[in-house]
Design a protein around this motif. Sequence first.
Motif: not given
Length: 209
Positions: A81-88, A191-196, A90-100
């Motif tokens: 992630s590169n900025f703070i974003k709301g969840s689907s 925290f996701a939109r669809a298949k990845q 809007n209950i949560y603010n996504i501060i940091d999201q990383r997939i490794s």
Amino acid sequence: MWSCIFSFRAGAQNPSSYYIEEPPLFRGGLVAGANFGQVDGDKYAGYYKVGINAGVTLYTRLNNLFSLSMELLYAQKGAKSNFIKGSSSNIYNIIDQRISLHYAEVPVMLNITDVHKNYVGAGLAYARLISGTETIVTSPNANYNGDDYPFKKYDVSFVATGNLCLVKGLYAGLRFQYSLLPIRTKVDYEFARAKQYNNVWVLRVMYLF
């Protein structure tokens, strides 16, 4: 008269006596560079995940124009992630999201070579997942557990590449790679939109012996 005959024979050499060096049938080499990736289907866009792309390669010449290549690579992919974003919701603010994601990868490509020894090619890559993790930091805390949404143990992707010959044996390369099959189908839609899918650009150097 004898001088004329001698001159004629000296000028009429057999063309078969000339030696023309054929390009080698096989060429092996080393590659090293960086992946710039994102995962299509998460909440973010942008190639902010930087990882290693390194290994060995083997080229087999088919003729003066075409060659086949196969590589064995260690490849780091994923998303960041590169900025703070709301969840689907809007209950949560996504501060940091990383997939490794860490893969052992084998691309196989058909390449075309021009007169300047530059390569362009396309093909498929099969990658075996070594390890894969996802971490999400939210406010308020969502207690997200990435292990509940596992990544597939493999990735099959389309690959297109170009290699510019800098000096003899040394190449600078640009590559695009995209998953043909989802790398994950079970996701948390908060925290996701669809298949990845892995979506990657690669910058690297290659040396062929």
